[in-house]
Scaffold this motif. Structure first.
Motif, short mmCIF file in Angstrom:
data_model
loop_
_atom_site.label_atom_id
_atom_site.label_comp_id
_atom_site.label_asym_id
_atom_site.label_seq_id
_atom_site.Cartn_x
_atom_site.Cartn_y
_atom_site.Cartn_z
N CYS A 62 26.72 54.00 20.07
CA CYS A 62 28.09 54.22 20.51
C CYS A 62 28.67 53.09 21.64
CB CYS A 62 28.21 55.57 21.14
SG CYS A 62 28.09 56.98 20.13
N ARG A 66 32.06 51.33 20.80
CA ARG A 66 33.54 51.10 21.69
C ARG A 66 33.54 49.63 21.62
NH1 ARG A 66 30.44 55.32 24.32
NH2 ARG A 66 29.46 53.77 25.74
N GLU A 101 30.02 62.57 16.97
CA GLU A 101 30.55 63.58 18.31
C GLU A 101 31.81 62.62 18.99
OE1 GLU A 101 28.99 65.26 22.39
OE2 GLU A 101 27.63 64.87 20.60
N GLU A 102 31.34 61.07 19.18
CA GLU A 102 32.49 60.39 19.86
C GLU A 102 33.42 60.08 19.00
OE1 GLU A 102 32.34 57.01 23.20
OE2 GLU A 102 30.49 57.71 22.65
N PHE A 103 33.35 59.42 17.84
CA PHE A 103 34.22 58.99 17.04
C PHE A 103 34.49 59.71 15.70
CE2 PHE A 103 31.67 55.76 19.28
CZ PHE A 103 32.73 55.15 20.12
#
Length: 288
Positions: A62, A66, A101-103
């Protein structure tokens, strides 16, 4: 995700070259088959599949995404294509769970040799893989045995035609299972003159019947045990595509990207910048 959206947003699934970006996360070090043309390695600048500057962990993934999003505004796809097989170790699926989950806005793309695809299909579907690429170099075990030395399957090593038969059966069954879920499947075939060049029509028919949507014929890079072969000419590559064309959609602008590529295929690659400072992990390169 529907094919219209995928073809517009994914640079490796659309019918035409466009300026969308993709990122490969090199989290999958090990492999469970032994292709005679494959030479996986840690290398700074060699431009081909199976090559990476380093191997990262799922937990690091992750942070690299980012970093890439800051530098590549065109980024629409996060893919995992090695440097080994994505299903031979658990790391690719672990990374995709974190990425989802994050992207959630990014397309999740995975490549595999398909050996473990039938038994991992439900997990891929649950993780939310949007596009899957399966490398199928033959659907005749006699031909596949000339391209693949052996496999490691459920703790046992198989060689020759026996290994090829298991691999082909699992590839086609796995493609059918994930395609039935609505996942878009592309099949890659490495075109090896004198071995599978007269077999392309049969492969195209078989993978189409299994549920594949797109077919990508990749020119052999002569190396490893097949270093003595010549790379296919433009005319040989075109003839192979023409043989497959009546049966399945053909993808023609593959850039044969590294396992740590970041950027727009065929335009620019800043993988070296994104993964700068990550120590190599050569000891993780293994079969089994």
């Amino acid at each position: 995700m529907d094919y219209e959206t995928i073809s517009r947003e994914h640079p490796c699934f659309g019918p035409h070259k466009h300026n969308k970006g993709r990122m490969h996360l090199p989290v999958a070090p090990g492999c469970n088959i032994e292709c005679r043309f494959c030479d996986r390695k840690i290398h700074e600048s060699e431009e081909r599949p199976g090559v990476t500057r380093a191997v990262i962990t799922p937990q690091e993934a992750c942070a690299y995404v980012r970093r890439a999003l800051e530098r590549v505004p065109e980024l629409t796809v996060v893919g995992i294509a090695g440097p080994g097989d994505t299903l031979a170790t658990p790391y690719a699926l672990e990374a995709f769970r974190l990425i989802k989950e994050e992207f959630p806005q990014l397309i999740r793309c995975m490549s595999t040799n398909g050996l473990l695809l039938p038994e991992k299909a439900d997990e891929l579907i649950a993780v939310g893989i949007d596009t899957l690429t399966v490398t199928v170099n033959a659907v005749d075990p006699e031909i596949e045995a000339r391209l693949n030395k052996g496999i490691t399957y459920h703790g046992r090593r198989y060689e020759g035609v026996e290994a090829a038969d298991i691999l082909i059966r699992n590839q086609l069954e796995g493609i059918a299972r994930v395609a039935d879920s609505g996942m878009l499947v592309k099949v890659n075939t490495v075109l090896c003159p004198g071995i599978n060049d007269a077999h392309i029509e049969e492969i195209a028919c078989a993978v189409k019947d299994a549920g594949a949507h797109l077919y990508n014929i990749i020119p052999l890079i002569p190396q490893h045990e097949l270093a003595h072969l010549n790379a296919p000419t433009f005319w040989e590559l075109d003839a192979a595509r023409q043989a497959a064309y009546p049966y399945i959609n053909i993808f023609t602008h593959c850039a044969r990207c590294r396992a740590d590529a970041v950027g727009v295929p065929g335009e620019y690659d800043i993988g070296g910048e994104i993964y700068a400072g990550r120590a190599p992990a050569e000891e993780t390169f293994s079969h089994g």
